[in-house]
Design an enzyme around this catalytic site. Structure first.
Site, PDB file in Angstrom:
ATOM      1  N   ALA A 110       0.856  -1.187   0.000  1.00  0.00           N
ATOM      2  CA  ALA A 110       0.000   0.000   0.000  1.00  0.00           C
ATOM      3  C   ALA A 110       0.896   1.242   0.000  1.00  0.00           C
ATOM      4  CB  ALA A 110      -0.930   0.018   1.210  1.00  0.00           C
ATOM      5  N   PHE A 111       0.326   2.383  -0.382  1.00  0.00           N
ATOM      6  CA  PHE A 111       1.161   3.573  -0.601  1.00  0.00           C
ATOM      7  C   PHE A 111       1.837   4.044   0.689  1.00  0.00           C
ATOM      8  CE2 PHE A 111      -0.370   7.625   1.061  1.00  0.00           C
ATOM      9  CZ  PHE A 111      -1.596   7.272   1.601  1.00  0.00           C
ATOM     10  N   LYS A 112       1.340   3.622   1.833  1.00  0.00           N
ATOM     11  CA  LYS A 112       1.914   4.104   3.087  1.00  0.00           C
ATOM     12  C   LYS A 112       3.373   3.683   3.255  1.00  0.00           C
ATOM     13  CE  LYS A 112      -2.387   4.888   5.464  1.00  0.00           C
ATOM     14  NZ  LYS A 112      -3.362   4.457   4.432  1.00  0.00           N
ATOM     15  N   ASP A 113       3.798   2.644   2.539  1.00  0.00           N
ATOM     16  CA  ASP A 113       5.205   2.232   2.609  1.00  0.00           C
ATOM     17  C   ASP A 113       6.162   3.354   2.178  1.00  0.00           C
ATOM     18  OD1 ASP A 113       4.785  -0.415   3.496  1.00  0.00           O
ATOM     19  OD2 ASP A 113       4.367  -1.092   1.453  1.00  0.00           O
TER      20      ASP A 113
END
Ligand SMILES: *Cc1c(COP(=O)(O)O)cnc(C)c1O
Length: 456
Positions: A110-113
């Site tokens: 997910a983009f939070k990485d």
């Protein structure tokens, strides 16, 4: 460069201290004292960065001025090694006026990485420098916890405590948190809702003595380093769009806490000529209502098929308010006070030019996934699907794909009959779940931290 609180009652801090502090002690959020202004020349120079990580380091050196450049570059490079090797943030063209920016090739899909891998390495650097440990605490409804854990797992001098509502995150999301096997990771399943977990955390962070004793840091989307790290994928995408069309691009951003879209907007304020942003929400539509009516008013959360956007109050919105009221901390305090008392705030000089909005109900998400698949052969996860609603035909749209469809196999299968998988998720299914069950109150969580925190 120094960083000040949106509420103006915290002394300015350098980059590393602001990052380690997370939430400012006055309750506000840190922002750069002033934003750099990138000229056309600066932008042309950014284009020479050989890799995504180098671009990120070139960007961060304007902010992290208390870390020497070689060290900073090392920290940043290390942060992006856990991503799919070929392309860290691929920009795919689906149609003449349509691009997708894929932000799910990191370790938790997910983009939070993008932000949390870097934040983990910044924490590690800080610990080494100060010869001090740090205890990180966060509440999650899913993706943030997993990404935070994978940003910090195995780092010496760091322990991470993530609380989440027991039984209310997806089984795969829980596995990403509770099957790491890492000793410094504590997945804490709370007997209560996400809001209960969140308010217990607020109470703990309000206790300055406890915070200081354990050097507690927050890991939710309010950390300044997260917002800055997220600016970079907008910059990377903008640099890769066809040169003659870059300035017409509208980024379509699935958003909940306003963290994702805030980053793009701040980059625009730094002089990158992005035409605008479309805020895409699920049925929890506080931001949609805000950008269509000018009124920001709390509603109640209804769990949705796009759970990482199920929020009631967008915690990053305070940063937007700060700029909207002319960077006046006294006015920010007044607005936040009014919001706290009445649950609403009306923007007087609301300018809808830069922002548009779309809202997508649960009834619509499967249909959109199906249409996107039929039309473009592209599989969008339920969050990304919200971005495909009501796409403009004549404007250049860049839809941010925020999660891998493999994280939401049931919804995708129901929509198109295909069950997406990913090797990293398959591996997790064979591992034991190690979670700590606690009642949903601050005292229980504090006691747990007291016994498990890293000392020194
Ligand atoms: C967190 C998340 C979002 C929303 O991001 P905000 O920072 O809250 O705007 C969107 N999609 C996915 C998959 C997420 O995990």
């Amino acid at each position: 460069m120094n960083f000040t609180s949106t509420r103006g009652q915290t002394p300015a801090l350098g980059f590393s201290d602001a990052v380690a502090t997370g939430l400012a002690p006055d309750g506000g959020l840190f922002l750069p004292e002033s934003l750099p202004q990138f000229s056309a020349n600066d932008l042309a120079r950014f284009a020479f960065a050989p890799t995504y990580a180098d671009l990120c380091a070139d960007f961060f050196k304007h902010f992290a001025t208390d870390i020497d450049e070689a060290t900073l570059r090392g920290i940043v490079r290390k942060s992006y090694t856990g991503f799919a090797p070929k392309d860290i943030a691929p920009l795919e063209q689906l149609g003449e006026n349509l691009f997708v920016l894929e932000l799910f090739h990191g370790p938790t899909l997910a983009f939070k990485d993008f932000a949390l891998q870097l934040l983990g390495n910044l924490y590690e650097h800080q610990c080494k420098l100060r010869k001090q440990s740090i205890n990180v605490l966060g509440a999650t409804s899913g993706d943030t916890g997993a990404a935070a854990i994978h940003g910090l797992l195995g780092k010496p001098g760091v322990a991470i405590f993530i609380t989440y509502p027991d039984g209310r995150v997806s089984p795969l999301q829980e596995r990403q948190m509770a099957c790491t096997g890492a000793e410094n990771v504590y997945a804490i399943a709370i007997d209560g809702s996400f809001d209960d977990a969140q308010s217990a955390l607020k109470e703990i962070f309000a206790d300055q003595a406890f915070r200081t004793q354990h050097r507690l840091s927050a890991v939710n989307s309010i950390n300044l380093a997260r917002v800055l790290a997220q600016c970079v994928y907008y910059l990377s995408a903008w640099l890769r769009l066809p040169k003659d069309r870059r300035n017409e691009a509208e980024f379509v951003v699935p958003t909940g806490n306003f963290g994702n879209v805030l980053a793009g907007w701040m980059l625009q304020k730094m002089g990158v000529p992005i035409r605008g942003f479309k805020v895409a929400t699920n049925q929890n539509d506080i931001l949609h209502r805000m950008f269509t009516t000018g009124e920001y008013r709390v509603g109640s959360v209804r769990p949705s098929l796009a759970p990482s956007m199920d929020i009631q109050v967008a915690s990053n919105f305070e940063r937007f308010i700060y700029y909207s009221v002319g960077r006046d901390p006294a006015r920010v305090r007044a607005v936040m006070q009014q919001f706290k008392e009445t649950g609403a705030y009306r923007f007087e000089h609301f300018n809808p030019d830069t922002f548009s909005a779309a809202r997508c109900t649960d009834a619509e998400i499967p249909g959109i996934i199906r249409t996107v698949y039929q039309k473009y052969g592209y599989i969008a996860d339920p969050h990304t699907a919200c971005g495909f609603k009501d796409l403009s035909r004549d404007r250049l749209s860049v839809v941010l794909a925020t999660a891998s469809p493999a994280k939401f196999p049931e919804t995708i299968k129901a929509a198109i009959g295909i069950e997406p998988t990913h090797p990293s998720l398959e591996v997790l299914k064979g591992r034991p779940v190690v979670k700590h069950l606690l009642p949903a109150n601050a005292a229980a969580i504090r006691a747990f931290i007291d016994t498990h925190a890293v000392q020194g």
